[in-house]
Design an enzyme around this catalytic site. Sequence first.
Site, short mmCIF file in Angstrom:
data_model
loop_
_atom_site.label_atom_id
_atom_site.label_comp_id
_atom_site.label_asym_id
_atom_site.label_seq_id
_atom_site.Cartn_x
_atom_site.Cartn_y
_atom_site.Cartn_z
N LYS A 23 31.44 35.92 29.23
CA LYS A 23 32.31 34.76 29.03
C LYS A 23 31.48 33.50 28.86
O LYS A 23 31.74 32.67 27.98
CB LYS A 23 33.27 34.61 30.21
CG LYS A 23 34.17 35.80 30.44
CD LYS A 23 34.81 35.76 31.82
CE LYS A 23 35.39 37.11 32.19
NZ LYS A 23 35.78 37.19 33.61
N HIS A 38 32.82 51.72 38.95
CA HIS A 38 32.46 50.30 38.86
C HIS A 38 31.41 49.88 39.88
O HIS A 38 31.11 48.68 39.96
CB HIS A 38 33.70 49.42 39.05
CG HIS A 38 34.63 49.41 37.88
ND1 HIS A 38 34.43 48.60 36.78
CD2 HIS A 38 35.75 50.11 37.64
CE1 HIS A 38 35.40 48.80 35.92
NE2 HIS A 38 36.21 49.72 36.40
N THR A 53 30.92 40.93 34.01
CA THR A 53 31.45 40.44 32.73
C THR A 53 31.44 38.92 32.62
O THR A 53 31.62 38.39 31.53
CB THR A 53 32.90 40.93 32.52
OG1 THR A 53 33.71 40.56 33.63
CG2 THR A 53 32.93 42.45 32.36
N LYS A 100 25.24 39.65 45.27
CA LYS A 100 25.33 38.69 44.16
C LYS A 100 24.45 37.46 44.40
O LYS A 100 24.24 36.66 43.51
CB LYS A 100 26.78 38.29 43.92
CG LYS A 100 27.65 39.45 43.43
CD LYS A 100 29.09 39.05 43.22
CE LYS A 100 29.97 40.24 42.83
NZ LYS A 100 29.74 40.71 41.45
N LYS A 131 31.75 33.80 41.01
CA LYS A 131 32.00 35.23 41.17
C LYS A 131 32.30 35.49 42.64
O LYS A 131 32.16 34.61 43.48
CB LYS A 131 30.84 36.09 40.68
CG LYS A 131 29.48 35.68 41.19
CD LYS A 131 28.39 36.55 40.58
CE LYS A 131 28.20 36.27 39.10
NZ LYS A 131 28.32 37.45 38.26
N ARG A 132 32.76 36.69 42.94
CA ARG A 132 33.04 37.06 44.32
C ARG A 132 31.80 36.81 45.18
O ARG A 132 30.68 37.08 44.76
CB ARG A 132 33.45 38.54 44.37
CG ARG A 132 33.76 39.08 45.73
CD ARG A 132 34.47 40.43 45.60
NE ARG A 132 33.72 41.34 44.74
CZ ARG A 132 32.82 42.21 45.18
NH1 ARG A 132 32.54 42.27 46.47
NH2 ARG A 132 32.21 43.03 44.35
#
Length: 814
Positions: free
Chosen positions: A656, A355, A652, A551, A545-546
């Site tokens: 969504k 991952h 992901t 990110k 998100k985290r």
Amino acid sequence: MHTDIDRIVHKVGEYLLSNIGRSLHEATDEEVYRALAHTLRDEIMVNYLATERTFEKHDARRLYYLSMEYLPGRFLLNNLNNIAQLDVVKGALQKMNRKLDSIILQENDPGIGSGGLGRLASCLMDSLATLHYPAMGYGLRYQYGTFEQQIVAGRQIEAPDCWLMHENPWEIRQELERATVKYHGHTKVIKSFQGDPVETLHDHEEVWAMPYDIPIVGYDPSSKFTCLPLRLWSTKESPRNFQLQRYNAGKIDQAAENMIISDVLYPNELNETGKRIRLKQEFLLVSASLQDIIRRYLLSHDTFNDFSDKVRIQINDTHPALLIAELIRCLTKDHNTPWKRALEITQNVTSYTNHTVMKEALEEWDNGLMKQLLPRQFRVIEQLNHEFLENVRSRYPGDHDLVRDVSIIEHGHVHMANLSIVGSHKVNGVSNLHTEILKNSAFKDFYKLFPDKFVNITNGVTHRLWLLHTNPLLAEFVTKRIGNGWITDFRQIEKLAAFSKDPESQADFWAIRKKNKERFIRGIKQFCKNTLFIESDALFDVQIKRIHEYKRQLMNALHILMLYFDLSENPGSRIKRSCIFAGKTAAGYETAKNIIRLIFAIGKKISLDPNIRHLLQVSYVENYNVSKAQLIIPAADISEQISTAGTEASGTSVMKFAMNGALTVGTHDGANVEISEAVTDAWWPFRFGLRTEEIATKPFTHIDNPKIRRALDSLRDGSLASNEEEHFAFCGLYNTLLHDSYYVLHDLQSFYEVQLKVEELFKNPMLWATYAIHNMASMGSFSTDVCIKNYSDLIWNLTPCPIDNTILEKLRQG
């Protein structure tokens, strides 16, 4: 239907009276929730048993999925939808003078996961059940979850997530199937019946792992739904794990250590105790689960001749990688299997999902810690590594660099990704781009050795939860136009493209978005302490998100500062925008915590500016979880998928959002690439930033853009900080940008320009709707139903095994 309603009302009342000692009239909503959940669970358990007995009858090949985390969200509503009992339960609650929304809120989100890894695992379990595949999940029952995130004056404060404060009605304690896990001790080498050296363990610690099973219900409006077990192990509920002798000797912390192994997901590894607990957790999951897998196999087999055929084990990331060493050890020591045959069996049944390509996230364990805590397993890893490297040397004599790079043990550490690759028959990435990076960069030496091992299986999400259940208004919009076949075959969503330019569909789409935004606004007040004003006509700009540097929430925050300065100079220059953030970060990750503080400080500055706060708002939704995502995602106009190219394995959340009608602002990274290809470039207008192949060629350069410079300078000029501590934190963020490891400043100008395109399109609502509907219609291949079929075809070779009607009817008749 009336009979079903009366039956549910009667059973709820009966449970309240006999188990809680309250009448239906006296009971609180929380007590009614528990009674209703138990009533529904009673119905589900018939199918749960029928599913298991069907698998046993057919001696089906079964998948065992091992993951350190799952993130399922609330079970009540999902289960009601999956077995088509929502209307019946609504009717029963109405008869009890209760509201479904109030009852649903009584359920806590299960604290057994923290992010995309856990959410994927839960989506896969849902699809496995829906598609009737023989499978079972294993994880840990964390007493206090990851943590409950509280934002106090912009600071993340970690508090216990007390999701188990009240009884969890969905779990079944299976005390008779507990497992014993062994740590520490001294080893003695003996010969097995096959003549191989094996090790016995003496003077060791024993920890009891108590299993709790949660039924995972597949979607099926008929009464023949498949129900799979998710088994979670706990050390909290076993008194034997408390060492009274150590307690009496004054070693209180040591006395309780084995009871707290399953307390918290991802203990802080900045200290030695945290590292030890984390390694104990990983081995607890592996050892207890493997004992259970072998026990189940031996119920119907006398030898291990068929083990390679009947068992498939998927390790979700490297956390369960010790399964490879433990399975080899169990086969050689406990089941008289020759070493080479044990290794062959292990490789045949095990497969590994990677991952991440982030070096710091590729697990390594100190040799000394592993040898001390798990001496037998460390010895197996040493032997496995020795034989593997001898084979490499024979194939590539003199290539010392290759030998070093593929070694499982190197520089005093066990490399868990290397162990996972050597011990598995297949290794998969989770997006095309990610898999290519694995093959050509991260694991290029292993790809050279084992090219047939590497396959790609792009991640997905379960559209039933994230569209059908999360956004019922939009789901109805879809069904009205293309029928309900999309619920079980999401590829049918492509039919929606025919309505993207239909004026009535465009108007309905916007009406639904308005209602979803209003629902979010009503709900946000209890989650966001710094939001003073918000309107549904604003552009809802979401990044959930985290929190991590790669990110790039920091880039998003800098862009908001640029927007603020633009509006300060010319209030009419930009459209109204609401910027929404959510996500946790690791307890010891100070840079990420400071990014949260910065976002909060920017939001505070804007909210105190009377000239700007009606045009721009910043919200931080604390303690992000599935339930809050189900509130935020249907309200989003755009989703920020802005990780540095080449760093996000999949991502992901973009799926969504897209399924719910949001457009994507995205880099050329992870699953963004495949989604943009599915949507096509003509309908994917908001791509920006460096591509993966450009990253290595772009050194840091001086920033001469005055807009970027102004935003950057505000980090250190004191204008955002409320105190000296904040000023120090923001100066620290400024200093990280001087190195720009994640190309924030390189991509910020491109990000700013693409946001201008976003605003220009948003000014034309009907054209925006055309893009959004077309985007939704292109998402058919990003369901975990497709993902699971790919896993089955390329790795597991499973055969669907629907419930046997004879078994089901016999169980129903009692």
